[in-house]
Scaffold this motif. Structure first.
Motif, PDB file in Angstrom:
ATOM      1  N   LEU A  87     -17.683 -67.309  15.798  1.00 47.79           N
ATOM      2  CA  LEU A  87     -15.829 -66.616  16.312  1.00 47.79           C
ATOM      3  C   LEU A  87     -15.342 -67.935  16.802  1.00 47.79           C
ATOM      4  O   LEU A  87     -16.168 -69.691  17.863  1.00 47.79           O
ATOM      5  N   ASP A  88     -13.934 -68.525  16.216  1.00 46.11           N
ATOM      6  CA  ASP A  88     -13.393 -69.472  16.922  1.00 46.11           C
ATOM      7  C   ASP A  88     -11.711 -68.573  17.571  1.00 46.11           C
ATOM      8  O   ASP A  88     -11.979 -68.133  17.214  1.00 46.11           O
ATOM      9  N   ILE A  89     -11.657 -69.002  19.048  1.00 42.20           N
ATOM     10  CA  ILE A  89     -11.461 -68.537  19.878  1.00 42.20           C
ATOM     11  C   ILE A  89     -10.148 -70.232  19.997  1.00 42.20           C
ATOM     12  O   ILE A  89      -9.786 -69.914  21.131  1.00 42.20           O
ATOM     13  N   ALA A  90     -10.164 -71.272  19.707  1.00 45.93           N
ATOM     14  CA  ALA A  90      -9.142 -72.414  20.316  1.00 45.93           C
ATOM     15  C   ALA A  90      -7.794 -72.519  20.316  1.00 45.93           C
ATOM     16  O   ALA A  90      -7.484 -72.802  21.121  1.00 45.93           O
ATOM     17  N   ALA A  91      -7.609 -71.306  19.416  1.00 45.48           N
ATOM     18  CA  ALA A  91      -5.904 -71.913  19.115  1.00 45.48           C
ATOM     19  C   ALA A  91      -5.503 -70.054  19.878  1.00 45.48           C
ATOM     20  O   ALA A  91      -4.127 -69.664  19.570  1.00 45.48           O
TER      21      ALA A  91
END
Length: 405
Positions: free
Chosen positions: A334-338
Motif C-alpha cells: 500500500l502506497d498512501i504517501a501522496a
C-alpha cells in the motif's frame, strides 16, 4: 526499513489446480528420430557434421534428478542418452541456445532475478503476467521445477517445466530469464515438439545462413509474447475493444469514464490518471492485482470488491478513506504517501500488509498506534511526494528499524 528475510510473494504459488494431465506430451523414440534427422539436415546444409560429446551416464541422469527432486521428461532424458549436451558446436541443437551438459544444469547465476527484486526497482509495482495459452505456465519469474537445459548466453534459458499450470503439461518447454521476469513464455508442449518444429523448418528451407551459423525460422517465440499493453489519453470503449481481450496491462490518462474496462476483462495491472473523480465501479469485477490511482478523489469501495487486488498506490487531492480495504484478502502493498488519509488507523487492521509507503507525518501518526501489521518494508518520504506518472521513487535504503517519531 527493510526486513532482509522478507521474500516477495510469488503469484505462481497462489495458483490453484493441478495440471489436467500429469503425463508428459513428449515421445522419447520420436525425439531420438528427430534428433538424428536434425543432425542429418544440418550436415547436408553445412557440408560437414559437427562432433558431439559422449552420452551422459544413467548415474549422471539419476544424480541430476535426485538433486532437483524431479524426474526429467522422457524425451529430454533420451537425448542425454545420445550426447551430454552439444559441447562446442557452432550450431546449437536448440537453435542458438547451447544445450547444457548435465554438470551445468542447476549451476546458473541468477543475479538477474536478485537485481529485478531489489527494492529500489519497486518490484511491488510489477505484475507477472499470464503466458499464452492461459494458465499453462505458472505466473512466476523462476521456480525450482523449471529445469533449465539450454542457454542463449544472454541471460535467458530454455527450461522443461516440471511444475506446470493447470492447463499445462509436465515437460513443456518454456523460456525464462532476464527478458522474462514479468512473463515466462510458453514455447512448446514438449522437447519433442520443439525439435519437430526445427526439423520441419529446415525441410521447408526456413533458415538463414549467418557466417558459419544457421538461424532457423521455426515460428517459435524468441522473446516474451506481447501481453498487450493498452496505453492512451482519454480512453474509450471502442479503442479498448480494438486493443483486444488479452490486454493485461493498462495505463491511461485523462480518464473520465471507466466503461472502457469492459473491453479488457483480463487486465491485471492498471494505472488510471484523471483530473476529476471517475466512477471506479467497473473495477470491482476485473482481476486487477496492481492498481495505481492519480485522481482528484478516490472512493475505494469498488476496487475493494476485487479479491485479486494485491498492491495499491493512491495519489489524490481530497482525503481518502481506507476502510473498504479491510475486506481485501490479498492486499500486501500500500502506497498512501501522496494521499491525505481520513482514517489512517485503518492501516492497523490490514493484517496482510507487508509493504507500506507513507510520509514522515503519516508514519509518526501510525507509530503511536498499537498492533501494526507485521510490516517487512516501510518507505518513508520526508514530505508528500510530487509524483511522476506512472509512479517511481528514488530510494535510500536502510536496514535498521524505521523512525518512531
Amino acid at each position: 526499513m527493510i526486513d532482509e528475510d522478507f521474500v516477495l510473494p510469488d503469484r505462481g504459488d497462489e495458483q490453484e489446480g493441478a495440471p489436467e494431465s500429469a503425463v508428459p506430451a513428449g515421445d522419447p523414440d520420436e525425439a531420438v528420430r528427430l534428433f538424428h534427422s536434425y543432425r542429418r539436415l544440418m550436415a547436408q546444409i553445412l557440408g560437414y557434421e559437427e562432433e558431439l560429446p559422449e552420452p551422459a551416464s544413467e548415474e549422471d541422469l539419476a544424480a541430476v534428478e535426485d538433486r532437483f527432486g524431479v524426474v526429467l521428461p522422457p524425451d529430454l532424458r533420451a537425448l542425454y542418452g545420445i550426447a551430454d549436451g552439444d559441447g562446442d558446436l557452432i550450431n546449437a541443437l536448440f537453435d542458438r541456445h547451447p544445450w547444457l551438459p548435465l554438470a551445468e544444469i542447476g549451476d546458473q547465476d541468477d543475479e538477474w532475478l536478485d537485481i529485478a527484486q531489489e527494492w529500489q526497482y519497486e518490484p511491488w509495482r510489477r505484475t507477472v503476467f499470464d503466458a499464452q495459452p492461459p494458465n499453462a505456465v505458472l505466473r512466476s519469474s523462476l521456480r525450482p521445477g523449471w529445469i533449465r537445459f539450454a542457454f542463449d548466453t544472454g541471460g535467458n534459458w530454455l527450461a522443461v517445466d516440471m511444475d506446470p499450470g493447470p492447463n499445462g503439461r509436465p515437460g513443456q518447454v518454456i523460456s525464462v530469464g532476464v527478458d522474462y521476469t514479468t512473463e515466462p513464455t510458453y514455447i512448446a508442449d514438449s522437447v519433442t515438439t520443439f525439435l519437430r518444429r526445427l526439423v520441419e523448418a529446415l525441410e521447408r528451407g526456413d533458415y538463414r545462413r549467418h557466417d558459419e551459423s544457421l538461424w532457423i525460422d521455426a515460428d517459435l517465440p524468441q522473446l516474451p509474447v506481447e501481453h498487450a499493453t493498452y496505453s492512451e489519453d482519454r480512453p474509450s470503449l471502442a479503442r479498448a475493444m480494438r486493443a483486444g481481450p488479452r490486454v493485461q496491462e493498462v495505463r491511461v490518462v485523462d480518464v473520465e469514464d471507466c466503461a472502457f474496462l469492459a473491453a479488457v476483462p483480463e487486465v491485471r495491472s492498471l494505472a488510471l490518471s484523471s483530473k476529476g473523480s471517475p466512477d471506479l465501479t467497473p473495477l470491482g469485477d476485473r482481476p486487477v492485482e496492481y492498481l495505481e490511482l492519480d485522481v482528484e478523489s478516490a472512493d475505494l469501495t469498488a476496487p475493494a470488491r476485487n479479491r485479486e487486488l494485491r498492491s495499491l498506490s493512491i495519489t489524490c487531492v481530497r482525503p481518502v478513506e481506507l476502510a473498504p480495504l479491510r475486506t481485501v484478502p490479498n492486499l500486501w502493498a500500500l502506497d498512501i504517501a501522496a494521499a491525505p488519509v481520513a482514517d489512517i488507523a485503518t492501516v492497523t487492521q490490514l493484517k496482510g500488509l507487508r509493504y507500506l509507503e507513507v510520509t514522515q507525518d503519516q508514519w509518526r501518526e501510525l507509530s503511536e498506534l498499537d498492533d501494526l501489521p507485521p510490516l517487512a518494508v516501510v518507505g518513508i518520504h520526508p514530505h508528500r511526494p510530487e509524483r511522476d506518472w506512472p509512479s517511481s521513487t528514488d530510494w535510500v535504503t536502510s536496514y535498521d528499524d524505521p523512525p518512531r517519531s
